[in-house]
Motif scaffolding. Structure first.
Motif, PDB file in Angstrom:
ATOM      1  N   PHE A  74       0.824  -1.208   0.000  1.00 29.42           N
ATOM      2  CA  PHE A  74       0.000   0.000   0.000  1.00 29.42           C
ATOM      3  C   PHE A  74       0.862   1.264   0.000  1.00 29.42           C
ATOM      4  O   PHE A  74       0.632   2.185  -0.775  1.00 29.42           O
ATOM      5  N   VAL A  75       1.862   1.316   0.873  1.00 35.58           N
ATOM      6  CA  VAL A  75       2.711   2.504   0.962  1.00 35.58           C
ATOM      7  C   VAL A  75       3.536   2.682  -0.318  1.00 35.58           C
ATOM      8  O   VAL A  75       3.821   3.801  -0.736  1.00 35.58           O
ATOM      9  N   ILE A  76       3.877   1.591  -0.981  1.00 32.47           N
ATOM     10  CA  ILE A  76       4.597   1.676  -2.253  1.00 32.47           C
ATOM     11  C   ILE A  76       3.672   2.259  -3.317  1.00 32.47           C
ATOM     12  O   ILE A  76       4.056   3.162  -4.066  1.00 32.47           O
ATOM     13  N   GLY A  77       2.441   1.789  -3.369  1.00 29.03           N
ATOM     14  CA  GLY A  77       1.463   2.306  -4.330  1.00 29.03           C
ATOM     15  C   GLY A  77       1.175   3.776  -4.113  1.00 29.03           C
ATOM     16  O   GLY A  77       1.118   4.565  -5.069  1.00 29.03           O
ATOM     17  N   PHE A 124      -5.398   7.542   5.672  1.00 27.54           N
ATOM     18  CA  PHE A 124      -5.895   7.586   7.055  1.00 27.54           C
ATOM     19  C   PHE A 124      -6.812   6.395   7.350  1.00 27.54           C
ATOM     20  O   PHE A 124      -6.722   5.799   8.416  1.00 27.54           O
ATOM     21  N   ILE A 125      -7.689   6.084   6.424  1.00 33.59           N
ATOM     22  CA  ILE A 125      -8.595   4.940   6.617  1.00 33.59           C
ATOM     23  C   ILE A 125      -7.785   3.655   6.730  1.00 33.59           C
ATOM     24  O   ILE A 125      -8.023   2.829   7.623  1.00 33.59           O
ATOM     25  N   HIS A 126      -6.828   3.493   5.844  1.00 35.47           N
ATOM     26  CA  HIS A 126      -5.972   2.302   5.887  1.00 35.47           C
ATOM     27  C   HIS A 126      -5.220   2.229   7.210  1.00 35.47           C
ATOM     28  O   HIS A 126      -5.152   1.168   7.837  1.00 35.47           O
ATOM     29  N   ASP A 127      -4.665   3.349   7.648  1.00 33.72           N
ATOM     30  CA  ASP A 127      -3.931   3.383   8.911  1.00 33.72           C
ATOM     31  C   ASP A 127      -4.825   2.987  10.079  1.00 33.72           C
ATOM     32  O   ASP A 127      -4.425   2.205  10.937  1.00 33.72           O
ATOM     33  N   TYR A 128      -6.041   3.520  10.101  1.00 30.69           N
ATOM     34  CA  TYR A 128      -6.977   3.195  11.182  1.00 30.69           C
ATOM     35  C   TYR A 128      -7.253   1.687  11.255  1.00 30.69           C
ATOM     36  O   TYR A 128      -7.155   1.080  12.319  1.00 30.69           O
ATOM     37  N   TYR A 129      -7.571   1.099  10.114  1.00 36.60           N
ATOM     38  CA  TYR A 129      -7.896  -0.334  10.111  1.00 36.60           C
ATOM     39  C   TYR A 129      -6.660  -1.201  10.298  1.00 36.60           C
ATOM     40  O   TYR A 129      -6.727  -2.255  10.934  1.00 36.60           O
ATOM     41  N   GLU A 130      -5.536  -0.773   9.755  1.00 32.42           N
ATOM     42  CA  GLU A 130      -4.289  -1.533   9.936  1.00 32.42           C
ATOM     43  C   GLU A 130      -3.936  -1.610  11.418  1.00 32.42           C
ATOM     44  O   GLU A 130      -3.582  -2.661  11.924  1.00 32.42           O
ATOM     45  N   ARG A 131      -4.048  -0.486  12.113  1.00 32.08           N
ATOM     46  CA  ARG A 131      -3.729  -0.463  13.549  1.00 32.08           C
ATOM     47  C   ARG A 131      -4.731  -1.272  14.372  1.00 32.08           C
ATOM     48  O   ARG A 131      -4.357  -1.956  15.308  1.00 32.08           O
ATOM     49  N   SER A 132      -6.020  -1.177  14.010  1.00 35.52           N
ATOM     50  CA  SER A 132      -7.022  -1.890  14.811  1.00 35.52           C
ATOM     51  C   SER A 132      -7.051  -3.387  14.498  1.00 35.52           C
ATOM     52  O   SER A 132      -7.329  -4.194  15.376  1.00 35.52           O
ATOM     53  N   LEU A 133      -6.737  -3.767  13.266  1.00 34.37           N
ATOM     54  CA  LEU A 133      -6.739  -5.188  12.908  1.00 34.37           C
ATOM     55  C   LEU A 133      -5.454  -5.907  13.317  1.00 34.37           C
ATOM     56  O   LEU A 133      -5.458  -7.112  13.545  1.00 34.37           O
TER      57      LEU A 133
END
Length: 187
Positions: A74-77, A124-133
């Motif tokens: 994701f961060v590469i994209g 931000f959405i990805h970060d939120y779910y990445e941290r919570s999952l």
């Protein structure tokens, strides 16, 4: 006396305020540095031969572990998209200021701004779910104030400023289009 933007709209020319030009240039330079850090990892990381150019990222990866995760696509994209956005933004500034293609420059910067804003919201959405999952996947323990000061606030600038650019340029473009439609109807 009418403002410069109203005069330009009446003459069917979009006006790019100085703050938008400055934002496009400064944010593009920052995004070049940011994307280059990600796309040259691990060379840009600690112990890499390019680390001297990117040393602040040693702290940043503690609040944004995606930047330290070499396996996260994701961060590469998003870094490749940074290059697309900044190319469009800089080309828009060149079109507007050097080639005097005002409407084309404004439209291209509007597109780049929408891309930048939406990509940052997605980040931000990805970060939120990445941290919570995956709460235990982060190799660093960070304080809330660090997360806010080093990640949320600076990253929010790439939502706020592109949104303001989109709003400012979009309103002008809509007025120009409406004016053109009124002229066509009355002809």
């Amino acid at each position: 006396m009418p403002s410069k933007s109203n005069t330009n709209i009446r003459s069917n020319q979009c006006y790019m305020p100085l703050w938008i030009t400055e934002w496009a240039i400064v944010s593009s330079l920052i995004c070049i540095w940011d994307a280059t850090y990600v796309l040259t990892r691990p060379r840009s990381m600690a112990k890499g031969d390019l680390f001297h150019l990117f040393s602040p990222y040693a702290t940043y990866i503690t609040v944004d572990p995606l930047y330290g995760n070499l396996k996260n696509a994701f961060v590469i994209g998003q870094s490749w998209m940074n290059y697309v956005e900044l190319t469009l933004a800089l080309f828009a500034v060149i079109l507007y200021h050097i080639f005097k293609r005002k409407n084309s420059g404004c439209l291209l910067l509007l597109i780049a701004s929408v891309m930048s804003c939406s990509k940052t919201v997605l980040y931000f959405i990805h970060d939120y779910y990445e941290r919570s999952l995956h709460p235990h996947d982060s190799p660093y323990e960070i304080e809330t104030w660090q997360y806010l000061l080093l990640f949320i606030i600076p990253s929010s600038l790439w939502i706020i400023f592109p949104f303001c650019c989109t709003w400012t340029l979009g309103r002008q473009i809509i007025k120009i289009l409406d004016s053109s439609n009124d002229k066509t109807k009355s002809a």
